[in-house]
Design a protein around this motif. Structure first.
Motif: not given
Ligand code: PHE
Length: 416
Positions: A349-353, A360-364, A382-386
């Motif tokens: 949630d923090l990452v999303r906030d 786009e994704q957060v994976k352990l 953490i996978v970022y994509r615009h």
């Protein structure tokens, strides 16, 4: 004159004026998407296999055997001649097939294996794999797609178990001497060697079994049967399903021509056969808009299917076409928290906030306990994509840094 050679999967082939396979196509040869767990094509394949395994059994064993790893390099005899496809048939032309040489090609349909499997003594089998056809590349066409082909054969006592007086063959036809008979297909309802009763019952079973499959996959869906022609079946049909305001052809099928059956397999049976396209089914089932996505290595695509229940209803959510950017974050948990008590969802949630829509994704990725301090460490990717543009690494680093800072103050972690 020295012959040119082409080496494919360790076998050398002499090339000639028919050779038109390209290095690009050959580079896909051992890809076998249909066997990739978590690929939508593989999921549809498994569901189809499960349907045939569970619907047709004898004393607890499945009737159908499955061949999903047959070599795609076949002879023109396998792909065409054995299936009664005439020499001047348009499907043989160079511009439609990938030829290795005049007598060898990358199979254009899975039916290419039908005769050899019948010859090996099988009655009921599925043949699954990629097929190769020269075509444009657009949202619904790719030169490689995947088919599930099948044959189901039955003897008189299997087709008519309760009716001693019904026959598979007309009295004028002697099944032990098929060559003394011209098996005509001028009657649209049946082959001249078969009885109408046998043809109608096998047609009924064929349609019933295929509609059963479509129902398992799609639930209630609008469909229609269309009369069709294939050189290797008679009568023949295509099944179309109504999808996206369009009729979409998903399979071809029919009653196997007795010449093929009698030559390669039992001469006292009647069989149905079908071939269906996995891409079409997967695209309709999961609402995948572009056939090229099947080949994607992009985790934004694959993660929507991986580790999902086979029968779960999955609707594909488009991912941006702009590239992904992946940064890792590793931290030590404060002494009172362990891997088991740290709430990953709070972190998500923090990452999303902080990251907003570009995450786009957060994976352990990794977890670890220090042997001396007993402190626990976690690493997330953490996978970022615009969605509308390409992100710069500097931009991503800035957001990533903000996430680190926020994690420190929210969870008292120490960034590694
Ligand atoms: N081989 C056919 C195709 O590729 C499909 C098919 C298979 C039709 C078996 C009838 C029987 O279009």
């Amino acid at each position: 004159k020295t012959d040119s050679k082409l080496s494919i999967n360790g076998t050398e082939f002499v090339t000639d004026d028919y050779t038109n396979v390209t290095p690009k196509i050959l580079s896909y040869l051992n890809r076998n998407l249909h066997l990739d767990k978590g690929n939508p094509l593989s999921m549809v394949r498994q569901r189809i296999v499960n349907y045939f395994y569970s619907s047709f059994t004898h004393r607890g064993s499945p009737d159908f055997s499955v061949y999903d790893n047959l070599s795609p390099i076949v002879s023109t005899k396998q792909n065409f001649d054995d299936l009664l496809i005439p020499l001047d048939h348009p499907s043989r032309v160079k511009s439609d097939c990938y030829y290795v040489n005049r007598s060898t090609l990358l199979r254009a349909h899975m039916t290419a294996h039908q005769s050899e499997l019948l010859r090996s003594g099988l009655d009921n089998f599925l043949m699954i794999g990629p097929v190769y056809r020269r075509d444009e590349i657009d949202s619904t066409h790719f030169p490689i797609f995947h088919q599930v082909d099948a044959v189901r054969s039955q003897r008189r006592d299997q087709l008519f178990p309760k009716n001693e007086d019904l026959e598979l063959f007309e009295p004028t036809f002697d099944p032990t001497k098929p060559h003394t008979f011209t098996n005509s297909i001028s009657d649209p309802t049946k082959q001249s060697c078969h009885t109408l009763e046998a043809t109608k019952l096998i047609e009924h079973q064929l349609k019933d079994h295929l509609l059963g499959l479509i129902k398992v996959l799609f639930g209630d869906i609008k469909y229609r049967w269309v009369d069709a022609y294939f050189p290797f079946t008679h009568p023949s049909w295509e099944l179309e399903i109504y999808y996206n305001n369009n009729w979409l052809e998903v399979l071809g099928c029919g009653v196997v021509r007795n010449e093929i059956l009698a030559k390669a397999g039992p001469n006292n049976s009647i069989a149905y056969a079908f071939g269906l396209g996995l891409e079409r089914l997967a695209m309709a089932l999961y609402k995948i808009p572009d056939i090229r996505l099947m080949w994607s290595n992009d985790s934004g695509f694959l993660s929507q299917f991986q580790n999902k229940d086979l029968n779960a209803k999955i609707t594909y959510k488009p991912v941006s076409v702009y590239p992904q950017c992946t940064n890792d974050i590793s931290f030590w948990l404060p002494g009172h928290l362990s891997i088991d008590t740290f709430m990953s969802n709070d972190f998500y949630d923090l990452v999303r906030d902080v990251g907003g829509d570009i995450v786009e994704q957060v994976k352990l990725k990794d977890k670890f306990e220090h042997p001396k301090s007993k402190k626990h460490s976690l690493c997330y990717s953490i996978v970022y994509r615009h969605l509308e543009r390409t992100l710069t690494q500097a931009e991503v680093n800035r957001v990533h840094k903000e996430i680190e800072t926020a994690a420190i103050s929210a969870f008292n972690v120490v960034i590694r």
